[in-house]
Design an enzyme around this catalytic site. Structure first.
Site, PDB file in Angstrom:
ATOM      1  N   ARG A 224       0.862  -1.193   0.000  1.00 60.61           N
ATOM      2  CA  ARG A 224       0.000   0.000   0.000  1.00 60.61           C
ATOM      3  C   ARG A 224       0.893   1.237   0.000  1.00 60.61           C
ATOM      4  O   ARG A 224       1.729   1.389   0.888  1.00 60.61           O
ATOM      5  CB  ARG A 224      -0.885   0.006   1.237  1.00 60.61           C
ATOM      6  CG  ARG A 224      -1.817  -1.188   1.225  1.00 60.61           C
ATOM      7  CD  ARG A 224      -2.675  -1.254   2.448  1.00 60.61           C
ATOM      8  NE  ARG A 224      -3.478  -2.471   2.341  1.00 60.61           N
ATOM      9  CZ  ARG A 224      -4.626  -2.684   2.945  1.00 60.61           C
ATOM     10  NH1 ARG A 224      -5.134  -1.772   3.724  1.00 60.61           N
ATOM     11  NH2 ARG A 224      -5.272  -3.808   2.778  1.00 60.61           N
ATOM     12  N   GLU A 226       0.637   4.113   0.937  1.00 61.36           N
ATOM     13  CA  GLU A 226       0.127   5.158   1.833  1.00 61.36           C
ATOM     14  C   GLU A 226       1.305   5.861   2.480  1.00 61.36           C
ATOM     15  O   GLU A 226       2.254   5.211   2.919  1.00 61.36           O
ATOM     16  CB  GLU A 226      -0.791   4.524   2.887  1.00 61.36           C
ATOM     17  CG  GLU A 226      -2.081   3.985   2.285  1.00 61.36           C
ATOM     18  CD  GLU A 226      -2.780   2.945   3.160  1.00 61.36           C
ATOM     19  OE1 GLU A 226      -2.228   2.593   4.224  1.00 61.36           O
ATOM     20  OE2 GLU A 226      -3.851   2.470   2.753  1.00 61.36           O
ATOM     21  N   ARG A 232       1.518   1.350  13.402  1.00 59.32           N
ATOM     22  CA  ARG A 232       0.690   0.195  13.055  1.00 59.32           C
ATOM     23  C   ARG A 232       0.574  -0.075  11.565  1.00 59.32           C
ATOM     24  O   ARG A 232      -0.133  -0.982  11.146  1.00 59.32           O
ATOM     25  CB  ARG A 232      -0.704   0.349  13.671  1.00 59.32           C
ATOM     26  CG  ARG A 232      -1.405   1.627  13.247  1.00 59.32           C
ATOM     27  CD  ARG A 232      -2.654   1.858  14.051  1.00 59.32           C
ATOM     28  NE  ARG A 232      -3.818   1.246  13.426  1.00 59.32           N
ATOM     29  CZ  ARG A 232      -5.010   1.190  14.030  1.00 59.32           C
ATOM     30  NH1 ARG A 232      -5.168   1.676  15.239  1.00 59.32           N
ATOM     31  NH2 ARG A 232      -6.020   0.642  13.419  1.00 59.32           N
ATOM     32  N   HIS A 233       1.265   0.723  10.750  1.00 59.67           N
ATOM     33  CA  HIS A 233       1.204   0.525   9.301  1.00 59.67           C
ATOM     34  C   HIS A 233       2.579   0.289   8.694  1.00 59.67           C
ATOM     35  O   HIS A 233       3.556   0.914   9.088  1.00 59.67           O
ATOM     36  CB  HIS A 233       0.591   1.756   8.618  1.00 59.67           C
ATOM     37  CG  HIS A 233      -0.847   1.961   8.948  1.00 59.67           C
ATOM     38  ND1 HIS A 233      -1.261   2.893   9.859  1.00 59.67           N
ATOM     39  CD2 HIS A 233      -1.956   1.342   8.489  1.00 59.67           C
ATOM     40  CE1 HIS A 233      -2.595   2.844   9.954  1.00 59.67           C
ATOM     41  NE2 HIS A 233      -3.036   1.912   9.142  1.00 59.67           N
ATOM     42  N   GLU A 361      -7.391  -2.727  15.459  1.00 61.80           N
ATOM     43  CA  GLU A 361      -8.058  -3.516  14.420  1.00 61.80           C
ATOM     44  C   GLU A 361      -7.116  -4.617  13.954  1.00 61.80           C
ATOM     45  O   GLU A 361      -5.990  -4.334  13.562  1.00 61.80           O
ATOM     46  CB  GLU A 361      -8.435  -2.614  13.236  1.00 61.80           C
ATOM     47  CG  GLU A 361      -9.106  -3.394  12.125  1.00 61.80           C
ATOM     48  CD  GLU A 361      -9.215  -2.625  10.815  1.00 61.80           C
ATOM     49  OE1 GLU A 361      -9.568  -1.443  10.831  1.00 61.80           O
ATOM     50  OE2 GLU A 361      -8.937  -3.254   9.772  1.00 61.80           O
ATOM     51  N   SER A 364     -10.596  -6.877   8.887  1.00 62.09           N
ATOM     52  CA  SER A 364     -11.852  -6.384   8.319  1.00 62.09           C
ATOM     53  C   SER A 364     -12.408  -7.473   7.434  1.00 62.09           C
ATOM     54  O   SER A 364     -11.644  -8.235   6.828  1.00 62.09           O
ATOM     55  CB  SER A 364     -11.623  -5.148   7.461  1.00 62.09           C
ATOM     56  OG  SER A 364     -11.349  -4.042   8.265  1.00 62.09           O
ATOM     57  N   ARG A 412       0.487  -7.144  12.104  1.00 58.67           N
ATOM     58  CA  ARG A 412      -0.356  -6.452  13.086  1.00 58.67           C
ATOM     59  C   ARG A 412      -0.684  -7.412  14.236  1.00 58.67           C
ATOM     60  O   ARG A 412      -0.563  -7.055  15.406  1.00 58.67           O
ATOM     61  CB  ARG A 412      -1.633  -5.965  12.387  1.00 58.67           C
ATOM     62  CG  ARG A 412      -2.619  -5.191  13.246  1.00 58.67           C
ATOM     63  CD  ARG A 412      -2.234  -3.751  13.505  1.00 58.67           C
ATOM     64  NE  ARG A 412      -2.163  -2.873  12.357  1.00 58.67           N
ATOM     65  CZ  ARG A 412      -3.191  -2.248  11.786  1.00 58.67           C
ATOM     66  NH1 ARG A 412      -4.415  -2.433  12.217  1.00 58.67           N
ATOM     67  NH2 ARG A 412      -2.994  -1.427  10.763  1.00 58.67           N
TER      68      ARG A 412
HETATM   69  P1  ATP Z   1      -6.290   0.364   9.477  1.00 56.73           P
HETATM   70  O1  ATP Z   1      -7.671   0.925   9.737  1.00 56.73           O
HETATM   71  O2  ATP Z   1      -5.648  -0.216  10.693  1.00 56.73           O
HETATM   72  O3  ATP Z   1      -5.412   1.286   8.713  1.00 56.73           O
HETATM   73  P2  ATP Z   1      -7.412  -0.898   7.162  1.00 56.73           P
HETATM   74  O4  ATP Z   1      -8.848  -0.929   7.530  1.00 56.73           O
HETATM   75  O5  ATP Z   1      -6.930   0.148   6.243  1.00 56.73           O
HETATM   76  O6  ATP Z   1      -6.508  -0.882   8.495  1.00 56.73           O
HETATM   77  P3  ATP Z   1      -7.767  -3.408   5.783  1.00 56.73           P
HETATM   78  O7  ATP Z   1      -7.794  -3.025   4.357  1.00 56.73           O
HETATM   79  O8  ATP Z   1      -9.052  -3.675   6.463  1.00 56.73           O
HETATM   80  O9  ATP Z   1      -6.951  -2.301   6.597  1.00 56.73           O
HETATM   81  O10 ATP Z   1      -6.733  -4.620   5.933  1.00 56.73           O
HETATM   82  C1  ATP Z   1      -6.986  -5.799   6.657  1.00 56.73           C
HETATM   83  C2  ATP Z   1      -6.016  -5.951   7.818  1.00 56.73           C
HETATM   84  O11 ATP Z   1      -4.666  -5.858   7.399  1.00 56.73           O
HETATM   85  C3  ATP Z   1      -6.148  -4.861   8.867  1.00 56.73           C
HETATM   86  O12 ATP Z   1      -7.171  -5.148   9.773  1.00 56.73           O
HETATM   87  C4  ATP Z   1      -4.787  -4.891   9.511  1.00 56.73           C
HETATM   88  O13 ATP Z   1      -4.682  -5.979  10.430  1.00 56.73           O
HETATM   89  C5  ATP Z   1      -3.870  -5.189   8.356  1.00 56.73           C
HETATM   90  N1  ATP Z   1      -3.310  -3.981   7.735  1.00 56.73           N
HETATM   91  C6  ATP Z   1      -3.960  -3.070   6.982  1.00 56.73           C
HETATM   92  N2  ATP Z   1      -3.159  -2.106   6.542  1.00 56.73           N
HETATM   93  C7  ATP Z   1      -1.933  -2.411   7.001  1.00 56.73           C
HETATM   94  C8  ATP Z   1      -0.658  -1.792   6.873  1.00 56.73           C
HETATM   95  N3  ATP Z   1      -0.487  -0.684   6.170  1.00 56.73           N
HETATM   96  N4  ATP Z   1       0.396  -2.380   7.496  1.00 56.73           N
HETATM   97  C9  ATP Z   1       0.240  -3.514   8.209  1.00 56.73           C
HETATM   98  N5  ATP Z   1      -0.932  -4.141   8.348  1.00 56.73           N
HETATM   99  C10 ATP Z   1      -2.017  -3.609   7.768  1.00 56.73           C
HETATM  100 MG    MG Z   2     -10.054  -2.466   7.862  1.00 61.71          MG
END
Ligand code: ATP
Ligand code: MG
Length: 438
Positions: A224, A226, A232-233, A361, A364, A412
């Site tokens: 990603r 971002e 946490r990311h 989280e 999802s 995570r």
């Molecule tokens: P967050 O709200 O924590 O940014 P998200 O809702 O954007 O997460 P999802 O697309 O739902 O993320 O991704 C599913 C799972 O993957 C998340 O619940 C989290 O455990 C993990 N995850 C998401 N983005 C990341 C990231 N950038 N780095 C590490 N783990 C991630």
């Molecule tokens: Mg999510």
């Protein structure tokens, strides 16, 4: 004799005794290999702590007994040098673990240069520097413990779904266009074209669930682009995903709860030393279901907002040691492919959920839209162009059942289970905005 020399590797792994076995069995003479954790010189007696994959043992030199050359050089071997030690095992009430090795021969296989970071368990080196020298940071038992637990998480996830007759699938990491809309993607030159690194295996696992394969799982890297810089990311992470045909959000939430319980139960059983070393207070989690509406009331937040990191922490305070499912989110804040309530494109609520564990989280998921017309309408509602999703929509025209799934972030979950402040502690070689090496 202490020498720096080559050693015959043939049968060395068979001849050597693992440190943990030295403690367990009655041996007289042994050969061990490993890294020098530390040395100490008390003039008449000298200690060398030898560490291998299985543990640490004290090698004790006694001035009046040990061969002169061995004794004199023992404390001159630098920390983290790789050594071979041949000697006899002796019970000793003073030695850690109750046994020590009296050396007859010590060979230095490769001396270590001055260390770049503090490799003690409670290293004083800051995280960025430790990550710069990750190869050396991995000499630390505490670092190893995190990845032992991560291995157990991944293996337990795999075992749990494999035993339930899910098919493990391998999905592409290069994609031709955005799979979800929203998140930014990394682009890659692919011959004459521009393609992207996958942000999730979403669409592919749906295709599999919709074929008569029905139940699939995968562990796969995702990217990603971002620009966040949070604890946490990551920009490259790994996801543990499942997708099931003929299922809604309720069924897949149940699977998720059971899977996390199974993972924690296995860690409690198989990672006792790591739990002790990291001083973890780990319990098999309870399960709690809260609708989004209930959650909003409970936390006193504004309807229609995502949960903030503070909200997630508060939920953990209210329900500690619990996987909390916040279900039936408003459609507006869930991706376009999440099924709206009662299959109505303008329904306020959806069949989508988030799972929160240890204040963050972890996952999802939800039921997906399997009806091409509804999907087209939903894309429009979200301000996306259905033309850009033609292949995806068309994949549901030839016998697609209702289906649901979710995704857990591996790093995570590792971060939370091993109680690390920063997710970078839970990935061997992190990729974030500033870091692409080592
Ligand atoms: P967050 O709200 O924590 O940014 P998200 O809702 O954007 O997460 P999802 O697309 O739902 O993320 O991704 C599913 C799972 O993957 C998340 O619940 C989290 O455990 C993990 N995850 C998401 N983005 C990341 C990231 N950038 N780095 C590490 N783990 C991630
Ligand atoms: Mg999510």
């Amino acid at each position: 004799m202490i020498l720096t020399m080559k050693i015959d590797l043939k049968n060395l792994n068979e001849k050597r005794t693992l440190v943990k076995d030295v403690f367990k069995n009655k041996f007289k003479n042994i050969e061990v290999v490993g890294w020098v954790q530390n040395t100490r010189d008390l003039s008449k007696i000298k200690f060398l702590l030898l560490r291998d994959v299985s543990g640490i043992i004290q090698v004790t030199g006694v001035k009046t007994k040990t061969e002169k050359n061995v004794f004199e050089n023992m404390d001159k071997i630098s920390r983290e040098s790789v050594v071979y030690v041949r000697g006899s095992v002796k019970d000793s009430s003073q030695a850690p673990g109750g046994k020590e090795i009296l050396p007859e021969e010590i060979i230095v296989l490769n001396p270590a240069e001055e260390l770049l970071i503090d490799v003690s368990d409670f290293s004083k080196t800051e995280l960025p520097k430790r990550l710069d020298c990750r190869f050396l940071d991995l000499h630390r038992k505490r670092t190893q413990a995190i990845f032992k637990i991560q291995g157990e998480i991944a293996n337990s996830f795999r075992e749990f779904f494999y035993n339930k007759d899910f098919l493990e699938v391998q999905l592409p990491s290069l994609i031709s266009s955005s799979s979800e809309g929203g998140t930014e993607l990394f682009s890659v030159n692919y011959f004459e074209k521009k393609v992207y690194l996958a942000q999730s295996p979403q669409l592919y696992k749906q295709m599999l669930a919709c074929s008569s394969v029905e139940k699939v799982f995968t562990i796969t890297p995702v990217w990603r682009a971002e620009k966040h810089n949070t604890v946490r990311h990551l920009n490259e992470s790994r996801q543990m995903d499942i997708e099931i045909a003929f299922a809604g959000q309720k069924e897949v939430m149940e699977e998720l709860g059971e899977a996390v319980k199974y993972i924690v139960q296995n860690i409690l059983k198989k990672c006792k030393d790591e739990i002790d070393l990291l001083e973890l207070k780990l319990k098999i989690p309870k399960i709690k279901y809260l609708s989004y509406d209930e959650t909003v009331k409970l936390l006193g937040i504004k309807y229609g907002e995502d949960l903030s990191p503070e909200n997630e922490k508060e939920l953990d305070k209210k329900f500690p040691e619990t996987v909390i499912f916040v279900y039936s989110w408003p459609s507006e804040i869930k991706p376009f492919y999440i099924m709206p309530k009662d299959e109505k494109e303008d329904a306020k609520l959806s069949e989508g959920f988030d799972a929160i564990y240890k204040g963050m989280e972890i996952s999802s998921g939800g039921q997906r839209i399997h009806l091409p017309d509804l999907l087209t309408k939903k894309l429009k509602v979200k301000g996306l162009n259905p033309k850009n999703f033609k292949a995806y929509i068309d994949s549901f025209r030839f016998g697609a059942p209702p289906h649901a799934g979710w995704s857990i972030g591996l790093e995570r979950l590792t971060q939370l289970i091993t109680n690390q402040k920063n997710i970078r502690e839970a990935v061997l070689f992190p990729r974030d905005r500033d870091r692409i090496t080592p």
